[in-house]
Write a protein that holds these residues in place. Structure first.
Motif, PDB file in Angstrom:
ATOM      1  N   ARG A  37      -5.375   6.792   9.092  1.00 60.59           N
ATOM      2  CA  ARG A  37      -5.933   5.905   8.065  1.00 60.59           C
ATOM      3  C   ARG A  37      -5.212   4.577   8.053  1.00 60.59           C
ATOM      4  O   ARG A  37      -4.008   4.528   8.226  1.00 60.59           O
ATOM      5  CB  ARG A  37      -5.732   6.533   6.680  1.00 60.59           C
ATOM      6  N   GLY A  75      -2.252   8.675  -8.889  1.00 60.64           N
ATOM      7  CA  GLY A  75      -2.948   9.900  -9.296  1.00 60.64           C
ATOM      8  C   GLY A  75      -2.028  10.911  -9.961  1.00 60.64           C
ATOM      9  O   GLY A  75      -0.876  10.616 -10.285  1.00 60.64           O
ATOM     10  N   PRO A  76      -2.539  12.142 -10.144  1.00 59.31           N
ATOM     11  CA  PRO A  76      -1.802  13.140 -10.937  1.00 59.31           C
ATOM     12  C   PRO A  76      -0.921  14.089 -10.122  1.00 59.31           C
ATOM     13  O   PRO A  76      -0.252  14.931 -10.693  1.00 59.31           O
ATOM     14  CB  PRO A  76      -2.940  13.935 -11.578  1.00 59.31           C
ATOM     15  N   THR A  90      -1.308  -0.766  -4.353  1.00 56.99           N
ATOM     16  CA  THR A  90      -2.449   0.145  -4.483  1.00 56.99           C
ATOM     17  C   THR A  90      -2.043   1.534  -4.031  1.00 56.99           C
ATOM     18  O   THR A  90      -1.236   1.696  -3.123  1.00 56.99           O
ATOM     19  CB  THR A  90      -3.682  -0.304  -3.646  1.00 56.99           C
ATOM     20  N   ALA A 112       0.868  -1.184   0.000  1.00 55.71           N
ATOM     21  CA  ALA A 112       0.000   0.000   0.000  1.00 55.71           C
ATOM     22  C   ALA A 112       0.898   1.225   0.000  1.00 55.71           C
ATOM     23  O   ALA A 112       1.816   1.334   0.822  1.00 55.71           O
ATOM     24  CB  ALA A 112      -0.896  -0.013   1.229  1.00 55.71           C
ATOM     25  N   VAL A 113       0.660   2.122  -0.959  1.00 53.10           N
ATOM     26  CA  VAL A 113       1.475   3.326  -1.068  1.00 53.10           C
ATOM     27  C   VAL A 113       0.655   4.539  -0.628  1.00 53.10           C
ATOM     28  O   VAL A 113      -0.457   4.738  -1.103  1.00 53.10           O
ATOM     29  CB  VAL A 113       1.948   3.538  -2.528  1.00 53.10           C
ATOM     30  N   GLY A 153      -1.243   5.880  -5.040  1.00 50.97           N
ATOM     31  CA  GLY A 153      -0.130   6.629  -5.606  1.00 50.97           C
ATOM     32  C   GLY A 153      -0.094   6.670  -7.126  1.00 50.97           C
ATOM     33  O   GLY A 153       0.959   6.875  -7.719  1.00 50.97           O
ATOM     34  N   ASP A 158       2.124  11.364  -6.000  1.00 48.18           N
ATOM     35  CA  ASP A 158       1.740  10.080  -6.591  1.00 48.18           C
ATOM     36  C   ASP A 158       2.940   9.501  -7.343  1.00 48.18           C
ATOM     37  O   ASP A 158       3.259   9.925  -8.450  1.00 48.18           O
ATOM     38  CB  ASP A 158       0.538  10.275  -7.529  1.00 48.18           C
ATOM     39  N   PRO A 185      -5.395   1.966  -8.484  1.00 53.22           N
ATOM     40  CA  PRO A 185      -5.602   3.195  -7.708  1.00 53.22           C
ATOM     41  C   PRO A 185      -5.968   2.871  -6.259  1.00 53.22           C
ATOM     42  O   PRO A 185      -6.469   1.779  -5.965  1.00 53.22           O
ATOM     43  CB  PRO A 185      -6.792   3.868  -8.402  1.00 53.22           C
ATOM     44  N   GLU A 211      -0.380   8.935   4.001  1.00 56.44           N
ATOM     45  CA  GLU A 211      -1.498   8.991   4.956  1.00 56.44           C
ATOM     46  C   GLU A 211      -1.723   7.639   5.626  1.00 56.44           C
ATOM     47  O   GLU A 211      -2.268   7.562   6.721  1.00 56.44           O
ATOM     48  CB  GLU A 211      -2.778   9.518   4.270  1.00 56.44           C
TER      49      GLU A 211
HETATM   50  P1  ATP Z   1      -6.703   8.656  -7.462  1.00 57.29           P
HETATM   51  O1  ATP Z   1      -5.770   9.741  -7.857  1.00 57.29           O
HETATM   52  O2  ATP Z   1      -7.650   8.226  -8.546  1.00 57.29           O
HETATM   53  O3  ATP Z   1      -7.409   8.964  -6.193  1.00 57.29           O
HETATM   54  P2  ATP Z   1      -4.494   7.144  -6.395  1.00 57.29           P
HETATM   55  O4  ATP Z   1      -3.907   5.848  -6.808  1.00 57.29           O
HETATM   56  O5  ATP Z   1      -3.626   8.337  -6.476  1.00 57.29           O
HETATM   57  O6  ATP Z   1      -5.835   7.313  -7.217  1.00 57.29           O
HETATM   58  P3  ATP Z   1      -4.419   7.704  -3.652  1.00 57.29           P
HETATM   59  O7  ATP Z   1      -4.386   9.170  -3.895  1.00 57.29           O
HETATM   60  O8  ATP Z   1      -3.183   7.029  -3.216  1.00 57.29           O
HETATM   61  O9  ATP Z   1      -4.993   6.982  -4.947  1.00 57.29           O
HETATM   62  O10 ATP Z   1      -5.585   7.373  -2.659  1.00 57.29           O
HETATM   63  C1  ATP Z   1      -6.884   7.879  -2.887  1.00 57.29           C
HETATM   64  C2  ATP Z   1      -7.754   7.549  -1.714  1.00 57.29           C
HETATM   65  O11 ATP Z   1      -7.950   6.139  -1.676  1.00 57.29           O
HETATM   66  C3  ATP Z   1      -7.158   7.870  -0.359  1.00 57.29           C
HETATM   67  O12 ATP Z   1      -7.515   9.119   0.111  1.00 57.29           O
HETATM   68  C4  ATP Z   1      -7.751   6.819   0.545  1.00 57.29           C
HETATM   69  O13 ATP Z   1      -9.017   7.252   0.987  1.00 57.29           O
HETATM   70  C5  ATP Z   1      -7.975   5.654  -0.357  1.00 57.29           C
HETATM   71  N1  ATP Z   1      -6.907   4.670  -0.170  1.00 57.29           N
HETATM   72  C6  ATP Z   1      -5.654   4.718  -0.680  1.00 57.29           C
HETATM   73  N2  ATP Z   1      -4.959   3.624  -0.350  1.00 57.29           N
HETATM   74  C7  ATP Z   1      -5.785   2.874   0.402  1.00 57.29           C
HETATM   75  C8  ATP Z   1      -5.648   1.606   1.057  1.00 57.29           C
HETATM   76  N3  ATP Z   1      -4.524   0.884   0.966  1.00 57.29           N
HETATM   77  N4  ATP Z   1      -6.699   1.142   1.765  1.00 57.29           N
HETATM   78  C9  ATP Z   1      -7.838   1.850   1.824  1.00 57.29           C
HETATM   79  N5  ATP Z   1      -8.039   3.029   1.219  1.00 57.29           N
HETATM   80  C10 ATP Z   1      -7.025   3.546   0.518  1.00 57.29           C
END
Ligand code: ATP
Length: 418
Positions: free
Chosen positions: A22, A75-76, A71, A12-13, A73, A80, A155, A16
């Motif tokens: 979280r 995003g834009p 999962t 998990a990346v 990291g 990320d 994501p 937070e």
């Molecule tokens: P996007 O930009 O579409 O949101 P992303 O891959 O950048 O995708 P993150 O920004 O890392 O996603 O996380 C988005 C949200 O997803 C976080 O605020 C959190 O609520 C949830 N999240 C991220 N990782 C986890 C996890 N391992 N378990 C549960 N929720 C998660």
């Protein structure tokens, strides 16, 4: 010949997720999904938003496991870093891809918006990887396979991750187990405590294997997770046998199978009887109503609820007699009864729940301690009432209470024959 077991790791990346607010929950879904295909998650890691940390973690996990599911990291924004982390870990360049950029533009267009320029960073693809389209969000995923080992990145948003996991990863790994599946089935129990249930069922452990039975207790609901391994059909049959054996012992304690708590069970039973429900809540402040309306389509049997927190509201909205409130106090068997009867009457419902108690942390007395809750169910044959002193803090007491009231209603409604 025994099939060599493949193993997996979750990464998990997100900074937070290593803070104090979280927790990573995506790995639970991933572990459950992979288990269906006999693939065991042996390691989990959580790292902050740094390319080096992500790259090192992927490299190390990939050295030990056949599959690494990442999962978050993707995003834009500048924090990320997963795409770059993968590129660094596998030693491949990363470059913009016009088709992937098109996906992201289309996604924004669907929402009637123009793609912000920052989003082009999400359209970069690690050489040799397969970009994964995200139909529930904008961030594409990554699937990189090399010498039979896979790195898959999705994501962080659970709703987006779940769909891509099933659509893009499951077909890749479905054959890995050589047809061995580990299936599970969850029986949901209401109105019981863990120790009593454990005592009732422990003789079955030797028959089915202790490792195949897990009890997960929450406040007023118990989940009994049964597991079986084998080819899919055999594991399914084994679960049927296990379910019958456990049901025989547990009887009406079993509220349902694979259900989200007691509210869908109660709604189903009401629907089956073509009867309706109303609620009158004090200490739970609408929690029961919230759980009931969490279930889509509840309005055909759930008419509504009243949060009657003050004595005045109990009197004016539910018709609880002032004398009763004065004589017994708001937290009493009599008032719980009157609340249920009042709600049943005001909503012209077949059934109604009334609940009143002291959720704490203040408001307790020696006669009426914190945690004391009275709940009542009014139905066509009269009113039933119960009470208990629940342990725990305010939210725990509320959860216990709401489950206890729903369970009394469930038992009053009897088995659904559907
Ligand atoms: P996007 O930009 O579409 O949101 P992303 O891959 O950048 O995708 P993150 O920004 O890392 O996603 O996380 C988005 C949200 O997803 C976080 O605020 C959190 O609520 C949830 N999240 C991220 N990782 C986890 C996890 N391992 N378990 C549960 N929720 C998660």
């Amino acid at each position: 010949m025994a099939v060599e077991r493949k193993t997996a790791a979750c990464l998990a990346v997100g900074s937070e997720l290593i803070g104090d607010r979280r927790l990573d929950s995506n790995s639970l879904t991933i572990t459950r999904t992979l288990a269906r295909y006999g693939l065991q998650v042996e390691e989990k890691r959580v790292v902050g938003d740094s390319v080096e940390l992500v790259a090192t973690a992927i490299r190390e996990l990939l050295a030990r496991h056949d599959l690494v599911v990442v999962t978050g990291g993707l995003g834009p924004t500048a924090d990320d870093v997963t795409r770059d982390g993968i590129a660094q870990a596998v030693g491949r360049p990363i470059a913009p891809d016009a088709e992937v950029e098109g996906w992201i533009r289309d996604r924004y267009a669907e929402l009637g918006r123009e793609m912000p320029e920052v989003c082009t960073v999400m359209a970069r693809v690690v050489e040799g990887s397969r970009p994964l389209r995200n139909t529930r969000g904008s961030a594409p995923g990554v699937l990189f396979e090399n010498q039979g080992r896979i790195v898959a990145a999705f994501p962080g948003v659970p709703w987006e991750m779940e769909e891509m996991l099933e659509r893009d990863l499951v077909p890749e790994i479905a054959a890995w187990s050589g047809g061995v599946a580990r299936l599970s089935r969850t029986l949901v129990l209401g109105g019981v405590v863990e120790s009593d249930t454990e005592e009732k069922i422990s003789f079955l452990y030797s028959r089915f294997g202790r490792e195949n039975v897990t009890i997960l207790a929450s406040y007023g609901v118990l989940r009994l997770v049964l597991s079986a391994e084998g080819d899919e059909a055999a594991a399914g049959r084994r679960l049927d046998t296990m379910e019958s054996a456990f049901r025989e012992v547990l009887g009406d304690d079993v509220a349902g199978v694979e259900v989200e708590g007691l509210s869908p069970v109660v709604l189903d039973r009401l629907r089956h009887r073509r009867q309706t429900l109303a609620t009158a809540e004090s200490c739970t402040g609408g929690l029961i109503s919230s759980w009931l309306t969490d279930v889509a389509g509840a309005s055909d049997v759930y008419l509504g609820g009243i949060v009657s927190y003050s004595n005045q509201a109990k009197e004016t909205l539910l018709g609880v007699p002032r004398d009763l409130l004065l004589a017994h106090g708001a937290v009493s068997e009599e008032v719980a009864r009157a609340m249920a009867a009042g709600a049943r009457d005001r909503f012209s419902a077949d059934w109604a729940i009334g609940i009143t108690g002291i959720a704490g942390p203040t408001g307790g007395t020696p006669e009426k301690p914190v945690g004391l809750v009275h709940w009542a169910v009014a139905g066509p044959n009269g009113v039933e009432v119960r009470h208990r002193v629940f342990p725990g803090n305010r939210s725990i007491v509320r959860e216990w209470s709401a489950n206890a009231a729903l369970d009394l209603l469930r038992r009053s409604l009897g088995e659904s024959s559907s």
